[in-house]
Write a protein that holds these residues in place. Structure first.
Motif, mmCIF file in Angstrom:
data_model
loop_
_atom_site.group_PDB
_atom_site.id
_atom_site.type_symbol
_atom_site.label_atom_id
_atom_site.label_comp_id
_atom_site.label_asym_id
_atom_site.label_seq_id
_atom_site.Cartn_x
_atom_site.Cartn_y
_atom_site.Cartn_z
ATOM 1 N N SER A 119 -0.247 23.895 12.482
ATOM 2 C CA SER A 119 0.147 22.838 11.550
ATOM 3 C C SER A 119 0.144 21.467 12.202
ATOM 4 C CB SER A 119 1.549 23.142 11.010
ATOM 5 O OG SER A 119 2.488 23.182 12.081
ATOM 6 N N GLY A 120 -0.054 21.440 13.521
ATOM 7 C CA GLY A 120 -0.008 20.182 14.242
ATOM 8 C C GLY A 120 1.378 19.872 14.793
ATOM 9 N N LEU A 121 2.370 20.666 14.430
ATOM 10 C CA LEU A 121 3.722 20.467 14.954
ATOM 11 C C LEU A 121 3.811 21.014 16.363
ATOM 12 C CD1 LEU A 121 5.745 21.508 11.779
ATOM 13 C CD2 LEU A 121 5.125 19.192 12.514
ATOM 14 N N TYR A 122 4.865 20.582 17.071
ATOM 15 C CA TYR A 122 5.030 20.965 18.463
ATOM 16 C C TYR A 122 6.147 21.997 18.605
ATOM 17 C CZ TYR A 122 2.223 16.846 19.547
ATOM 18 O OH TYR A 122 1.213 15.916 19.612
ATOM 19 N N SER A 123 5.925 22.977 19.497
ATOM 20 C CA SER A 123 6.960 23.924 19.923
ATOM 21 C C SER A 123 7.111 23.797 21.423
ATOM 22 C CB SER A 123 6.585 25.364 19.555
ATOM 23 O OG SER A 123 6.542 25.522 18.146
ATOM 24 N N VAL A 124 8.382 23.779 21.869
ATOM 25 C CA VAL A 124 8.660 23.567 23.280
ATOM 26 C C VAL A 124 9.476 24.746 23.800
ATOM 27 C CG1 VAL A 124 9.730 22.068 24.995
ATOM 28 C CG2 VAL A 124 8.629 21.070 22.975
ATOM 29 N N LYS A 125 9.055 25.287 24.966
ATOM 30 C CA LYS A 125 9.795 26.357 25.640
ATOM 31 C C LYS A 125 10.157 25.867 27.028
ATOM 32 C CE LYS A 125 8.521 30.640 25.212
ATOM 33 N NZ LYS A 125 7.776 31.924 25.368
ATOM 34 N N SER A 126 11.465 26.025 27.367
ATOM 35 C CA SER A 126 11.947 25.553 28.657
ATOM 36 C C SER A 126 12.637 26.702 29.374
ATOM 37 C CB SER A 126 12.925 24.388 28.475
ATOM 38 O OG SER A 126 13.401 23.938 29.724
ATOM 39 N N GLU A 127 12.341 26.894 30.657
ATOM 40 C CA GLU A 127 12.894 27.986 31.456
ATOM 41 C C GLU A 127 13.631 27.420 32.655
ATOM 42 O OE1 GLU A 127 10.725 31.068 34.259
ATOM 43 O OE2 GLU A 127 10.591 31.747 32.162
ATOM 44 N N LEU A 128 14.886 27.871 32.834
ATOM 45 C CA LEU A 128 15.719 27.397 33.943
ATOM 46 C C LEU A 128 15.796 28.470 35.014
ATOM 47 C CD1 LEU A 128 17.802 25.444 35.258
ATOM 48 C CD2 LEU A 128 19.571 26.633 33.924
ATOM 49 N N SER A 129 15.557 28.068 36.256
ATOM 50 C CA SER A 129 15.689 28.946 37.414
ATOM 51 C C SER A 129 16.508 28.212 38.467
ATOM 52 C CB SER A 129 14.326 29.329 38.000
ATOM 53 O OG SER A 129 13.537 30.004 37.033
ATOM 54 N N MET A 130 17.384 28.957 39.153
ATOM 55 C CA MET A 130 18.200 28.313 40.187
ATOM 56 C C MET A 130 18.756 29.374 41.132
ATOM 57 S SD MET A 130 21.662 27.384 38.032
ATOM 58 C CE MET A 130 22.550 26.880 39.498
ATOM 59 N N ARG A 131 19.121 28.926 42.316
ATOM 60 C CA ARG A 131 19.826 29.787 43.260
ATOM 61 C C ARG A 131 21.308 29.759 42.898
ATOM 62 N NH1 ARG A 131 18.340 28.644 49.407
ATOM 63 N NH2 ARG A 131 19.758 30.442 49.548
ATOM 64 N N VAL A 132 21.840 30.949 42.606
ATOM 65 C CA VAL A 132 23.216 31.006 42.114
ATOM 66 C C VAL A 132 24.198 31.096 43.272
ATOM 67 C CG1 VAL A 132 22.591 32.037 39.907
ATOM 68 C CG2 VAL A 132 23.048 33.519 41.863
ATOM 69 N N MET A 133 25.399 30.672 42.993
ATOM 70 C CA MET A 133 26.510 30.784 43.921
ATOM 71 C C MET A 133 27.617 31.604 43.259
ATOM 72 S SD MET A 133 26.691 26.880 45.357
ATOM 73 C CE MET A 133 26.976 26.255 43.696
ATOM 74 N N LEU B 147 0.859 -1.178 0.000
ATOM 75 C CA LEU B 147 0.000 0.000 0.000
ATOM 76 C C LEU B 147 0.899 1.234 0.000
ATOM 77 C CD1 LEU B 147 -2.829 1.333 0.250
ATOM 78 C CD2 LEU B 147 -2.481 1.276 2.746
ATOM 79 N N THR B 148 0.728 2.120 -0.970
ATOM 80 C CA THR B 148 1.536 3.346 -1.088
ATOM 81 C C THR B 148 0.678 4.554 -0.733
ATOM 82 O OG1 THR B 148 2.921 2.368 -2.810
ATOM 83 C CG2 THR B 148 2.903 4.784 -2.640
ATOM 84 N N ILE B 149 1.219 5.364 0.208
ATOM 85 C CA ILE B 149 0.527 6.608 0.625
ATOM 86 C C ILE B 149 1.444 7.775 0.273
ATOM 87 C CG2 ILE B 149 -0.526 7.876 2.527
ATOM 88 C CD1 ILE B 149 -0.751 5.213 4.039
ATOM 89 N N ARG B 150 0.955 8.650 -0.571
ATOM 90 C CA ARG B 150 1.744 9.787 -1.012
ATOM 91 C C ARG B 150 1.452 11.020 -0.162
ATOM 92 N NH1 ARG B 150 -0.499 7.243 -5.239
ATOM 93 N NH2 ARG B 150 -2.180 8.798 -5.354
ATOM 94 N N ASN B 151 2.502 11.935 -0.109
ATOM 95 C CA ASN B 151 2.351 13.223 0.578
ATOM 96 C C ASN B 151 1.773 13.046 1.986
ATOM 97 O OD1 ASN B 151 2.490 15.976 0.917
ATOM 98 N ND2 ASN B 151 0.528 16.397 -0.074
ATOM 99 N N VAL B 152 2.534 12.331 2.803
ATOM 100 C CA VAL B 152 2.075 11.965 4.151
ATOM 101 C C VAL B 152 1.877 13.215 4.990
ATOM 102 C CG1 VAL B 152 2.727 10.785 6.271
ATOM 103 C CG2 VAL B 152 3.167 9.713 4.055
ATOM 104 N N VAL B 153 0.763 13.240 5.734
ATOM 105 C CA VAL B 153 0.470 14.325 6.662
ATOM 106 C C VAL B 153 0.440 13.752 8.069
ATOM 107 C CG1 VAL B 153 -0.809 15.664 4.952
ATOM 108 C CG2 VAL B 153 -2.010 13.982 6.365
ATOM 109 N N LEU B 154 0.404 14.675 9.054
ATOM 110 C CA LEU B 154 0.447 14.217 10.447
ATOM 111 C C LEU B 154 -0.743 13.317 10.782
ATOM 112 C CD1 LEU B 154 1.579 17.479 12.312
ATOM 113 C CD2 LEU B 154 2.961 15.500 11.656
#
Length: 640
Positions: free
Chosen positions: A207-221, A107-114
């Protein structure tokens, strides 16, 4: 490749064992097929054909399972038809090919979408009672883009009790969802309650694609001031897992001083009075709220600064300077301090003994001393007129003369510090009777007055007077010069005269005599006679003779009469010579022709015409004489 035996085979075996009437078809398919978004996917269905049966007895059907777990047919093939079902998401993008006899259909599927990421079922039916099916999951992938990292722009303090934001990483448009991991100096970070926190948010784009945002917090030395933070993003591609890193960031960490230092920044080397002193205070912290205070412990002076500049320092600026740091943000931390010692070298003004001016008798010994109090060893040199005359604190000169007089400069220097020096001056006067530098001399003058000069040396300043041979005495006010005293006197000269310059002070006197002889000039003038003939012109000239006569003193009257007589004799001789010349010319016929008086108006070229032109040195008037010596008017001249 992983192969899966459809569970229906077990069911079929169980039914066959139970009923013994039929057996299922064995179908093999891959567990999953992976494809990049937008590309073509091929799903293979493999089965074992029945021996002795034709392809007309075999039916192939393809289904997909919806997200609500419903099975929907998308393709059908039998002996009479080979079509894609209408109205499905795959209708226009699928096709099926392969060989039933070989037991392989694709079975051949052309132009695959999500949305194509579902489970596909291949159902094989042989005859009426034999069936089998296989299942494959289609996996779709998309590589993320726009990977960025941003550091916090404000500084972070080690005194903050709660974790502070370090930065943010963001990756967009990936599928499946990318994973973000934070690193500090190549070490992955894991969440620690109240110490380190990583907060991630996932956004599903239109578009169904994923975007990821990551935030780092810490006590500095404090150690975090040089740390490097970055993100690692892990994403999936067909058959593999890949990783990409962001750029590395630093953050500003504020921490208190636990040590300070204070030092002399300038001048380099030893410090002397008059210098500009710069003290610099610095700690090993970097808190912007830190306050530095520099204190001079000797006099209690205090300045709230980390750099102190003192101009034109003196020995009073010597002592101990302390630098102290205090930070109100870190009250729990105790203040720290450090000190340094400053010594300002000094050189007091030079003192000469005796002071300023001293007097010493001619022929005696000159003794003087020069000293300057200093914090360092010194060197003393004496100069006179820019020339070094002695080295050392004492100046000793024996058997002094007037040449010893003058100003002596004492220069005291500190060899260890360039430019550190002081000086003082001593004026030395050598006392003694005056000395006149001129000698007795004779002067001859033709002028009516003569200016005489007299130079004398001596101390105290001598009085100077002029006495002439006629008995006159003239006192003058001498002019002081570098070499002594100068007097000028003008004497009137009408005859020989003598002038005496005398200089005197309390120690004695000296004199010089000028003998002046008066001279006069006597001038004798002679004439020039020109005799002109038609052929030649003869000129007889006499040069003016200047005879200088010396007028002796009046007492030698006999010599004056002799000179006058000699002058008269010379004049008579000159007249006699002139007469002889005229007589000679007469005899030759050059003056008066034997033919008698001639008419000068007859012609310009007569041979017997003689014109005598007589000129005087004192007049330019021309007198024409005829052949008989008669005076002719100017308009009767014969053209030459």
């Amino acid at each position: 490749m992983a192969l899966r035996v459809v569970s229906s085979l077990l069911v079929g075996l169980l039914l066959l064992h139970t009923w013994g009437a039929w057996a299922d078809v064995q179908v093999n398919m891959e567990d999953k097929v992976e494809v990049v978004l937008g590309e073509t996917a091929q799903i293979t269905c493999m089965f074992t054909p029945e021996n002795g049966t034709g392809t007309d007895a075999t039916i192939i059907q393809w289904f997909y399972v919806t997200r609500s777990n419903e099975k929907v047919r998308i393709y059908y093939r039998d002996a009479k038809s080979n079509i894609a079902e209408q109205g499905t998401p795959f209708t226009d993008r699928i096709s099926m090919n392969g060989s039933i006899a070989a037991g392989k259909m694709v079975l051949t599927i052309r132009n695959v979408v999500l949305e194509d990421e579902v489970e596909f079922i291949c159902l094989v039916k042989i005859l009426v009672d034999r069936t089998g099916e296989g299942r494959t999951k289609l996996r779709v992938f998309e590589t993320p883009n726009f990977l960025t990292i941003e550091a916090v722009q404000t500084g972070l303090s080690v005194s903050d009790e709660e974790p502070s934001k370090i930065g943010t990483c963001e990756v967009k448009n990936g599928y499946p969802k990318p994973n973000v991991t934070w690193y500090r100096n190549n070490t992955p970070l894991r969440a620690i309650p109240n110490v380190l926190n990583v907060a991630s948010s996932i956004t599903t784009e239109s578009s169904g694609l994923y975007s990821v945002k990551s935030e780092l917090s810490m006590r500095v030395m404090k150690e975090d001031k040089d740390a490097e933070f970055y993100c690692e993003v892990t994403y999936f591609v067909p058959g593999a897992t890949q990783m990409i890193e962001t750029s590395r960031i630093n953050v500003t960490v504020y921490y208190p001083h636990d040590a300070v230092n204070i030092w002399v920044e300038s001048p380099a080397g030893k410090i002397k009075e008059g210098d500009k002193l710069t003290l610099h205070c610095e700690g090993n912290g970097n808190s912007p709220s830190s306050v530095f205070t520099i204190t001079h412990l000797n006099d209690g002076g205090s300045w709230e600064t980390d750099m102190l500049e003192l101009y034109n320092v003196s020995r009073l600026n010597s002592g101990v300077y302390t630098c102290e740091s205090f930070d109100p943000e870190f009250i729990a931390e105790s203040s720290v301090s450090h000190n340094t010692s400053v010594f300002v070298n000094f050189l007091k003004p030079a003192v000469v003994t005796p002071e300023e001016t001293m007097e010493v008798r001619q022929g005696e010994q000159l003794q003087a001393t020069c000293n300057a109090l200093s914090s360092l060893p010194t060197n003393t040199v004496w100069f006179k007129g820019g020339v070094e005359v002695s080295n050392g604190h004492s100046l000793i000169i024996g058997d002094v003369t007037f040449d010893t007089s003058g100003i002596y400069e004492c220069v005291v220097t500190v060899p260890e510090i360039e430019g550190m020096s002081t000086s003082s001056a001593l004026n030395v006067n050598v006392a003694g009777p005056p000395q006149i530098t001129e000698k007795d001399s004779d002067i001859e003058s033709t002028e009516k007055s003569v200016q005489l000069e007299c130079h004398a040396r001596g101390y105290p300043a001598p009085e100077m007077a002029w006495t002439t041979s006629d008995g006159k005495v003239t006192k003058t006010t001498p002019t002081e010069t570098e070499s002594g005293f100068h007097s000028v006197f003008t004497v009137q000269v009408s005859s020989n005269i003598t002038a005496v310059c005398q200089a005197s002070n309390k120690y004695g006197s000296d004199a010089v005599t000028f003998n002046i002889k008066a001279t006069t000039h006597t001038t004798t003038t002679t004439t020039t006679t020109t005799t002109t003939t038609p052929a030649t012109t003869t000129t007889i000239s006499s040069t003016t003779v200047v005879t200088e006569s010396v007028i002796p003193p009046k007492k030698i009257q006999k010599e004056s009469n002799g000179v006058i007589i000699a002058v008269i004799i010379i004049c008579i001789l000159l007249l006699a010579i002139l007469g002889a010349v005229l007589y000679f010319l007469y005899k030759k016929g050059k003056i008066c022709g034997r033919s008698g008086k001639q008419d000068l108006t007859k012609g310009k070229s007569s041979k017997d015409n003689i014109v005598v032109e007589m000129k005087s040195d004192n007049t330019e008037e021309a007198i024409l004489l005829g052949v008989n010596g008669e005076k002719q008017p100017p308009n009767d001249q014969v053209d030459k």
